[in-house]
Every structure is written in structure tokens, then in C-alpha cells.
Design a protein around this motif. Structure first.
Motif, PDB file in Angstrom:
ATOM      1  N   ASP A   1       0.799  -1.156   0.024  1.00 29.19           N
ATOM      2  CA  ASP A   1       0.117  -0.042   0.004  1.00 29.19           C
ATOM      3  C   ASP A   1       0.903   1.350   0.131  1.00 29.19           C
ATOM      4  OD1 ASP A   1      -2.405  -1.465   0.118  1.00 29.19           O
ATOM      5  OD2 ASP A   1      -2.659  -1.199   2.264  1.00 29.19           O
ATOM      6  N   ALA A   2       1.834   1.164   0.645  1.00 23.90           N
ATOM      7  CA  ALA A   2       2.768   2.466   0.859  1.00 23.90           C
ATOM      8  C   ALA A   2       3.467   2.481  -0.473  1.00 23.90           C
ATOM      9  CB  ALA A   2       3.913   2.222   1.911  1.00 23.90           C
TER      10      ALA A   2
ATOM     11  N   SER B   1       0.798   4.276  -2.974  1.00 29.47           N
ATOM     12  CA  SER B   1       0.467   5.484  -2.325  1.00 29.47           C
ATOM     13  C   SER B   1       1.575   6.775  -2.836  1.00 29.47           C
ATOM     14  CB  SER B   1       0.047   5.594  -1.033  1.00 29.47           C
ATOM     15  OG  SER B   1       1.048   5.196  -0.042  1.00 29.47           O
ATOM     16  N   SER B   2       2.695   6.040  -2.813  1.00 27.33           N
ATOM     17  CA  SER B   2       3.955   6.911  -2.946  1.00 27.33           C
ATOM     18  C   SER B   2       4.027   7.081  -4.333  1.00 27.33           C
ATOM     19  CB  SER B   2       5.183   6.577  -2.455  1.00 27.33           C
ATOM     20  OG  SER B   2       5.758   5.022  -2.834  1.00 27.33           O
TER      21      SER B   2
ATOM     22  N   TYR C   1       4.419   2.056  -7.116  1.00 24.52           N
ATOM     23  CA  TYR C   1       3.849   1.075  -7.611  1.00 24.52           C
ATOM     24  C   TYR C   1       4.776  -0.190  -7.629  1.00 24.52           C
ATOM     25  CZ  TYR C   1      -0.202   3.862  -8.425  1.00 24.52           C
ATOM     26  OH  TYR C   1      -1.233   4.833  -8.474  1.00 24.52           O
TER      27      TYR C   1
END
Length: 214
Positions: free
Chosen positions: A195-196, A199-200, A203
């Protein structure tokens, strides 16, 4: 459109069709690094190919999903790694990513039944490989962590061969602190790291300069 009655040919044609939807595939070839384990592949022979895209280069396995004795894909997946480093003509640039891909291919092929069950339960998998040729700040205790299966928006995650799903799973190297979270927290940690990365904006892309996302 596939026309062959041979299951192996159909697998190859559909794999080609999938990658042509991503970029321009190059010729199939053998191992690109020293980390390969061809004896574990369905045919006992490993094969990889490069795919050039508009913004990055891809190296993908080319045959992990080849048919078994039943004529269906023996392992319903192919692995790939994607990075701007893989667009370079210098063979040393991106070598660590290819080595990680090849080790992952051997590990997955050598544990086919376990991997199939794990994928049925989890969308993401994680592994540790030797970190051959990897930058020192990516390696901890001689190991490099990777996460398999982070999705890239707008890209198909696989295709079907005679009604059998073949997943195209990304291979994304992890920073040591990201691997530590997965080691400590298991599937929840794996999802948190994924997920991090999403979100950053990273991918599934691999890049030696990528900072930790935690």
C-alpha cells in the motif's frame, strides 16, 4: 488470435499477445545473469525476454506457465521486473534486477503447488533472494527482499490459456526496513508495504534510487 492445436504453441502465442499489449517484446533468450535454475522450470529449460515500453524496460520469464503433462499450464504465472535501469544498453546496469527475477523464478518453479495455494489465499507474495549484484544499501544480512504481485494501474494482470488463468506477477525489490516489516508482521505487513509503494507512486517499479516508503 491463436490458431495452433498444440498447447505449447497456444501458451506461447497468448504470452506474446499479452506482452505486445505492454510494449515491444524482444527475442526469447536464456539466462541473463548467473542466478538461474533452469532445471526447476516445467521444460527443464529457462527462457527470458525483454520488453521495451515507452517509459521503462521489462525483463520477463518466458515459459514458467508452459504446459505440463495434462496440456494445461503447469504453473499459472509468469514473473517480470520493470525499471528504467532495464532500458540501458550497458549489461551491468539493471543486472541486480535480472538476478533477483531469475532467483524468484527458480524459487517459484521449485515450489509450484505451494505457490498456487498461496496465490489462491493472498494476492501478494514475498521472498528473500541472495541480492547478487544488488546495491549494498538494499541488502541486509546477505539477503534481498522482494514482493510479488503489486499491480500497475491500467495494466492487465494476466490472461487465459484454454480457460486456465495465467497471472503476470511483478517482482519489486524491497529496502531492508520494508522487508523487516513483512518479516515481523506477515501478510498484514506485506499489504502495508504494498500500500505504501502504491500511495507513493512507485507501484511495482524497481529503481536503485528509490527511497524507503516507510
Amino acid at each position: 488470435m491463436t490458431t495452433s492445436s498444440d498447447p505449447r504453441d497456444r501458451c506461447r502465442e497468448l504470452r506474446e499477445e499479452f506482452w505486445r499489449g505492454v510494449g515491444e517484446p524482444g527475442e526469447s533468450r536464456g539466462s541473463l545473469s548467473d542466478a538461474d535454475e533452469p532445471s526447476l522450470w516445467p521444460d527443464g529449460v529457462s527462457s527470458y525476454r525483454r520488453v521495451n515500453t515507452a517509459h521503462a524496460g521489462v525483463v520477463t520469464t518466458d515459459g514458467l506457465s508452459n504446459p505440463g503433462a495434462t496440456g494445461e499450464p503447469a504453473l499459472g504465472l509468469e514473473l517480470y521486473v520493470e525499471s528504467i535501469e532495464l532500458t540501458e544498453t550497458d549489461p551491468v546496469v539493471g543486472r541486480w534486477l535480472v538476478a533477483a527475477l531469475e532467483e524468484c523464478a527458480g524459487a517459484v518453479a521449485g515450489a509450484a503447488a505451494t505457490v498456487t495455494d498461496a496465490l489462491a489465499e493472498h494476492e501478494l507474495l514475498s521472498l528473500e533472494v541472495s541480492g547478487e549484484d544488488a546495491p549494498s544499501d538494499w541488502v541486509s544480512d546477505g539477503r534481498l527482499g522482494v514482493i510479488l504481485g503489486i499491480r500497475l494501474p491500467g495494466r492487465s494482470t494476466g490472461y487465459e490459456v484454454d480457460g486456465v488463468r495465467v497471472d503476470a506477477l511483478s517482482v519489486t525489490p524491497l529496502r531492508p526496513d520494508e522487508l523487516a516489516v513483512i518479516t515481523d508482521e506477515g501478510p498484514q505487513g506485506r499489504q502495508r508495504v504494498a500500500d505504501a509503494l502504491v500511495s507513493s507512486g512507485w507501484y511495482s517499479y524497481a529503481d536503485a534510487e528509490r527511497p524507503s516508503v516507510l
